[in-house]
Enzyme design. Structure first.
Site, mmCIF file in Angstrom:
data_model
loop_
_atom_site.group_PDB
_atom_site.id
_atom_site.type_symbol
_atom_site.label_atom_id
_atom_site.label_comp_id
_atom_site.label_asym_id
_atom_site.label_seq_id
_atom_site.Cartn_x
_atom_site.Cartn_y
_atom_site.Cartn_z
ATOM 1 N N ASN A 73 0.801 -1.211 0.000
ATOM 2 C CA ASN A 73 0.000 0.000 0.000
ATOM 3 C C ASN A 73 0.842 1.274 0.000
ATOM 4 O O ASN A 73 0.406 2.324 -0.458
ATOM 5 C CB ASN A 73 -0.887 -0.023 1.250
ATOM 6 C CG ASN A 73 -2.101 0.859 1.109
ATOM 7 O OD1 ASN A 73 -2.760 0.823 0.070
ATOM 8 N ND2 ASN A 73 -2.404 1.640 2.113
ATOM 9 N N LYS B 144 8.618 -10.873 2.420
ATOM 10 C CA LYS B 144 9.370 -9.703 2.886
ATOM 11 C C LYS B 144 9.249 -9.487 4.396
ATOM 12 O O LYS B 144 10.160 -8.934 5.012
ATOM 13 C CB LYS B 144 8.983 -8.446 2.118
ATOM 14 C CG LYS B 144 7.690 -7.788 2.510
ATOM 15 C CD LYS B 144 7.883 -6.534 3.314
ATOM 16 C CE LYS B 144 6.586 -5.782 3.541
ATOM 17 N NZ LYS B 144 5.427 -6.536 3.963
#
Lengths: 302, 302
Positions: free
Chosen positions: A10, A205
């Site tokens: 985002n 990640k």
């Protein structure tokens, strides 16, 4: 005290956007503008995802495959570390006035990791079944139907074991830089005969960020995502934000969380807390200020 | 004592190759195997070109332009820093046993540099005239016929003024890493309102390498290229290799050298020598050992 800040998708691309550089810069600007005191942390290590970007990189390679040889997957990951890293250092510098440096980051994985036997992470463009089957035969890919929208390549997502550039990242922090590293979970490599060879995989990640935070001896891991907090019963009428999670509570919650989404965040936060005694915060950029004050977000602590 | 080693295109891709990752790794392996004592230098900063690779990156973007928005040129340069950087750190580590780290490098240029008024550096794929004219109109590109093989985009190649990541590179050298930086001449940026904005340009990698060498206080700049030495009358029957060049001799020779090829190498070598009193060596990987002994290559010294 070192803080590791993991930027979610985002921060870079939003629903409905095409993913131009200008859009990503604007999104980063808005994200960094919300982070206030965090950007002033003396030792700050930033990490980031690369889902949409590595998908675009692979699509570009497909479209040009007749003219230019496609690169191995690990180099597509490398590519996104640079393109996203360049955008992050630009906006971070502009918003905070701080010097940031992006270091290409390799992460060692185990070739015997069970993930290699069962590739499960969808990546790159959607294909029709016939083309997917052809790529499966021609390139040795694993493919499978995905979400009713077509077929996709699936790749292993093994556990990160060692951040090759850890000492380089630490040197940059020592010298006063904000480091940008571990993009997209890092370039996966396997050790063989004294070499570090690129692997056809991607690394989560958040798991890489937790490993980095442990390696740096960080006191805090902040995982930014699209929602302000971890919720029990997410998506239902009964959804209830969790303000704090003990390690036992995190373990109990994990089976209820989405595997590719909130699951690895809570798992990574808990791993960091368990190994270091530090604290982890899962929240959105917009809710961060409140979360730092304990009034929003989800804090995982021992 | 610090040495800056600038790798030319030959270190990565050779005539007749398609430019696969495997080919580039093998070429790098051969190059590094020839460098012997240079790779043992305590402070070693590696730079590299990106001509074929950035061309391939731009071609991939063109082919996928209907599906994925093309990135600005400066991000295509960034992309090649990572893909080439990943290959270099892999082979350098394997051949020398040393730890290398690649740092994304921005280089400041002047928006008033005369190069911006006369874009002259051909880049990316060849087009037919009609398509070139269309891209000129649609994207504001400058295009021109190139070498009788079609039309190409031409971009400015401004002078590098400042390496943004210079201190980060120095920190890595201080910590014992071989640095890989300034790939493709660096990501061109211009300062504006406290920001560093990407610029639609490319920077000559030899000029950026000389700037890095000056900034690091290097004692030696080694520019590797396809030929063993600078030659007077290059390409003619009378060609004669030049073993040494004083600064005055370099200045006198410059007008006779190819603008996009040996010219910037001699100019950059001379600039480094003039500003630092160090020495510069222009040679091939194969001739390097002899060149270090003074029996091959071209040495530029004050």
């Amino acid at each position: 005290m070192t803080t590791v800040l993991a930027l979610g998708g985002n921060a870079l691309t939003r629903a409905g956007q095409r993913g131009t550089a200008a859009e990503q810069l604007a999104n980063l600007r808005a994200t960094f503008a919300s982070l206030g005191p965090l950007l002033a942390e003396k030792r700050l290590a930033v990490t980031h995802g690369n889902g949409p970007q590595v998908g675009q990189a692979l699509l570009r390679q497909e479209r040009a495959a007749e003219d230019v040889p496609p690169l191995p997957l690990y180099l597509a990951v490398a590519e996104t570390q640079a393109t996203i890293g360049a955008l992050i250092v630009a906006e971070l510098g502009a918003v905070s006035g701080r010097r940031a440096a992006c270091v290409l980051t390799r992460v060692v994985v185990d070739p015997e990791d069970p993930a290699f036997a069962e590739p499960a992470k969808p990546i790159g463009p959607f294909y029709g079944e016939a083309q997917a089957r052809r790529l499966e035969a021609e390139r040795g890919w694993a493919v499978r139907p995905d979400a009713g929208r077509g077929w996709r390549r699936v790749v292993p997502s093994p556990a990160p074991l060692e951040i090759v550039e850890l000492d380089a990242i630490r040197s940059l922090l020592d010298a006063g830089f904000v480091s940008v590293s571990c993009g997209g979970g890092g370039i996966p490599v396997v050790r063989r005969d004294g070499r570090l060879n690129g692997a056809g995989a991607v690394i989560d990640k958040d798991r890489a960020s937790a490993l980095l935070a442990v390696g740096l001896g960080a006191r805090r891991l902040v995982i930014l995502t699209d929602v302000p907090a971890v919720a029990r019963g997410f998506g239902s009428d009964e959804a209830r934000e969790l303000r704090t999670l003990t390690l036992d509570e995190a373990d109990a919650l994990l089976p209820q969380l989405a595997a590719g989404s909130m699951g690895p965040k809570v798992e990574s936060a808990a791993r960091f807390v368990r190994e270091t005694g530090g604290e982890a915060l899962i929240t959105s950029a917009g809710a961060l200020a409140e979360a730092l004050a304990g009034r929003a977000g989800t804090r995982v602590a021992g």
